[in-house]
Structure formats: C-alpha cells, structure tokens
Design a protein around this motif. Structure first.
Motif, PDB file in Angstrom:
ATOM      1  N   PRO A 103       0.831  -1.208   0.000  1.00  0.00           N
ATOM      2  CA  PRO A 103       0.000   0.000   0.000  1.00  0.00           C
ATOM      3  C   PRO A 103       0.869   1.263   0.000  1.00  0.00           C
ATOM      4  O   PRO A 103       1.095   1.882   1.039  1.00  0.00           O
ATOM      5  CB  PRO A 103      -0.799  -0.130   1.294  1.00  0.00           C
ATOM      6  CG  PRO A 103       0.106  -0.907   2.197  1.00  0.00           C
ATOM      7  CD  PRO A 103       0.872  -1.850   1.302  1.00  0.00           C
ATOM      8  N   THR A 104       1.377   1.643  -1.142  1.00  0.00           N
ATOM      9  CA  THR A 104       2.271   2.781  -1.255  1.00  0.00           C
ATOM     10  C   THR A 104       1.935   3.573  -2.509  1.00  0.00           C
ATOM     11  O   THR A 104       1.286   3.066  -3.419  1.00  0.00           O
ATOM     12  CB  THR A 104       3.742   2.306  -1.286  1.00  0.00           C
ATOM     13  OG1 THR A 104       4.602   3.440  -1.278  1.00  0.00           O
ATOM     14  CG2 THR A 104       4.036   1.445  -2.492  1.00  0.00           C
ATOM     15  N   TRP A 105       2.384   4.826  -2.552  1.00  0.00           N
ATOM     16  CA  TRP A 105       2.162   5.623  -3.762  1.00  0.00           C
ATOM     17  C   TRP A 105       3.072   5.114  -4.862  1.00  0.00           C
ATOM     18  O   TRP A 105       4.077   4.462  -4.607  1.00  0.00           O
ATOM     19  CB  TRP A 105       2.390   7.117  -3.503  1.00  0.00           C
ATOM     20  CG  TRP A 105       3.761   7.479  -3.004  1.00  0.00           C
ATOM     21  CD1 TRP A 105       4.133   7.670  -1.712  1.00  0.00           C
ATOM     22  CD2 TRP A 105       4.941   7.702  -3.788  1.00  0.00           C
ATOM     23  NE1 TRP A 105       5.464   7.983  -1.632  1.00  0.00           N
ATOM     24  CE2 TRP A 105       5.988   8.022  -2.903  1.00  0.00           C
ATOM     25  CE3 TRP A 105       5.224   7.667  -5.147  1.00  0.00           C
ATOM     26  CZ2 TRP A 105       7.275   8.294  -3.333  1.00  0.00           C
ATOM     27  CZ3 TRP A 105       6.510   7.939  -5.568  1.00  0.00           C
ATOM     28  CH2 TRP A 105       7.518   8.249  -4.670  1.00  0.00           C
ATOM     29  N   ARG A 106       2.711   5.413  -6.100  1.00  0.00           N
ATOM     30  CA  ARG A 106       3.543   5.002  -7.231  1.00  0.00           C
ATOM     31  C   ARG A 106       3.367   5.974  -8.389  1.00  0.00           C
ATOM     32  O   ARG A 106       2.301   6.536  -8.587  1.00  0.00           O
ATOM     33  CB  ARG A 106       3.264   3.575  -7.660  1.00  0.00           C
ATOM     34  CG  ARG A 106       1.871   3.265  -8.090  1.00  0.00           C
ATOM     35  CD  ARG A 106       1.633   1.783  -8.446  1.00  0.00           C
ATOM     36  NE  ARG A 106       1.837   0.917  -7.314  1.00  0.00           N
ATOM     37  CZ  ARG A 106       2.770  -0.039  -7.240  1.00  0.00           C
ATOM     38  NH1 ARG A 106       3.542  -0.295  -8.249  1.00  0.00           N
ATOM     39  NH2 ARG A 106       2.900  -0.773  -6.173  1.00  0.00           N
ATOM     40  N   VAL A 107       4.446   6.165  -9.125  1.00  0.00           N
ATOM     41  CA  VAL A 107       4.439   6.926 -10.370  1.00  0.00           C
ATOM     42  C   VAL A 107       4.600   5.896 -11.475  1.00  0.00           C
ATOM     43  O   VAL A 107       5.643   5.254 -11.587  1.00  0.00           O
ATOM     44  CB  VAL A 107       5.580   7.970 -10.410  1.00  0.00           C
ATOM     45  CG1 VAL A 107       5.599   8.687 -11.740  1.00  0.00           C
ATOM     46  CG2 VAL A 107       5.462   8.942  -9.249  1.00  0.00           C
ATOM     47  N   GLU A 108       3.566   5.737 -12.283  1.00  0.00           N
ATOM     48  CA  GLU A 108       3.557   4.669 -13.292  1.00  0.00           C
ATOM     49  C   GLU A 108       4.339   5.030 -14.555  1.00  0.00           C
ATOM     50  O   GLU A 108       5.052   4.214 -15.097  1.00  0.00           O
ATOM     51  CB  GLU A 108       2.119   4.317 -13.673  1.00  0.00           C
ATOM     52  CG  GLU A 108       1.297   3.752 -12.533  1.00  0.00           C
ATOM     53  CD  GLU A 108       1.666   2.332 -12.172  1.00  0.00           C
ATOM     54  OE1 GLU A 108       2.305   1.645 -12.986  1.00  0.00           O
ATOM     55  OE2 GLU A 108       1.302   1.900 -11.063  1.00  0.00           O
ATOM     56  N   THR A 159       7.960   3.677  -6.717  1.00  0.00           N
ATOM     57  CA  THR A 159       7.042   3.563  -5.585  1.00  0.00           C
ATOM     58  C   THR A 159       7.619   4.285  -4.373  1.00  0.00           C
ATOM     59  O   THR A 159       8.834   4.502  -4.278  1.00  0.00           O
ATOM     60  CB  THR A 159       6.808   2.083  -5.222  1.00  0.00           C
ATOM     61  OG1 THR A 159       8.029   1.531  -4.729  1.00  0.00           O
ATOM     62  CG2 THR A 159       6.322   1.292  -6.422  1.00  0.00           C
ATOM     63  N   GLY A 160       6.743   4.625  -3.447  1.00  0.00           N
ATOM     64  CA  GLY A 160       7.199   5.229  -2.199  1.00  0.00           C
ATOM     65  C   GLY A 160       8.120   4.305  -1.434  1.00  0.00           C
ATOM     66  O   GLY A 160       9.121   4.730  -0.850  1.00  0.00           O
ATOM     67  N   TYR A 161       7.820   3.023  -1.471  1.00  0.00           N
ATOM     68  CA  TYR A 161       8.660   2.024  -0.806  1.00  0.00           C
ATOM     69  C   TYR A 161      10.085   2.086  -1.341  1.00  0.00           C
ATOM     70  O   TYR A 161      11.051   2.158  -0.588  1.00  0.00           O
ATOM     71  CB  TYR A 161       8.057   0.635  -1.018  1.00  0.00           C
ATOM     72  CG  TYR A 161       8.972  -0.490  -0.614  1.00  0.00           C
ATOM     73  CD1 TYR A 161       9.144  -0.811   0.716  1.00  0.00           C
ATOM     74  CD2 TYR A 161       9.670  -1.215  -1.570  1.00  0.00           C
ATOM     75  CE1 TYR A 161       9.985  -1.843   1.086  1.00  0.00           C
ATOM     76  CE2 TYR A 161      10.503  -2.241  -1.205  1.00  0.00           C
ATOM     77  CZ  TYR A 161      10.662  -2.555   0.125  1.00  0.00           C
ATOM     78  OH  TYR A 161      11.501  -3.565   0.491  1.00  0.00           O
TER      79      TYR A 161
END
Length: 95
Positions: A41-46, A61-63
């Motif tokens: 469950p993290t943000w991501r730039v595709e 991803t934020g991770y």
C-alpha cells in the motif's frame, strides 16, 4: 582490535556482502513473490520518461524511494563518521 592493513579491504568487502545479503532477505520477506512493491500500500508513479532510463520502465514507488535513500545514506556512513568528504571516497561509494 587492529586488523592487518592487507585484510581491511577484504573485511570491508565481506561486510558489504553481508549487508547486501541481509537486505535482500528483507526485500524478499516484504515483497514476496509479487516483486516491485506490486502488493504494497504505497504511492507510485507509473509513467515518466526518467523511469524508462533509470528503472527500465518500472513504476517508482514510495517504498523504493525510501529504500534507495536508506541504502545511499548507509553507504555514505563512513563520510559522516569520519567527518571528511572528498571525490575519491565518493567514487568508491558510488562504485
């Protein structure tokens, strides 16, 4: 304990290899079989053109942003512990 001068580079290499192994195991346990934080469950730039260059088109991803920052700071620890920075040590860290 003082190590022989010839042994220091080998001990450093062994230490870095051990750190890499342990951190790889952490990644395996967190990400599982999905990989690349697919189920986290993290943000991501595709999509972004820089992702095509640096990440092979995979999402950022934020991770991974935090993990890569952690690794970079860990590898720069000798600079902060010694209180001295110069281009030669930076080249070794990046290498």
């Amino acid at each position: 304990m003082k190590f022989a001068r010839w042994a220091r580079p080998w001990l450093l290499l062994a230490w870095v290899a051990l750190l890499a192994f342990v951190f790889a195991q952490v990644e395996i346990q967190i990400e599982g079989s999905a990989g690349w934080a697919a189920n986290l469950p993290t943000w991501r730039v595709e999509k972004h053109w820089l992702l095509d260059i640096f990440w092979g088109g995979r999402p950022m991803t934020g991770y991974h942003a935090w993990v890569f920052s952690f690794v970079a700071l860990t590898f720069h620890s000798p600079v902060f512990l010694r209180g001295r920075w110069f281009w030669r040590i930076e080249a070794r860290i990046v290498g």
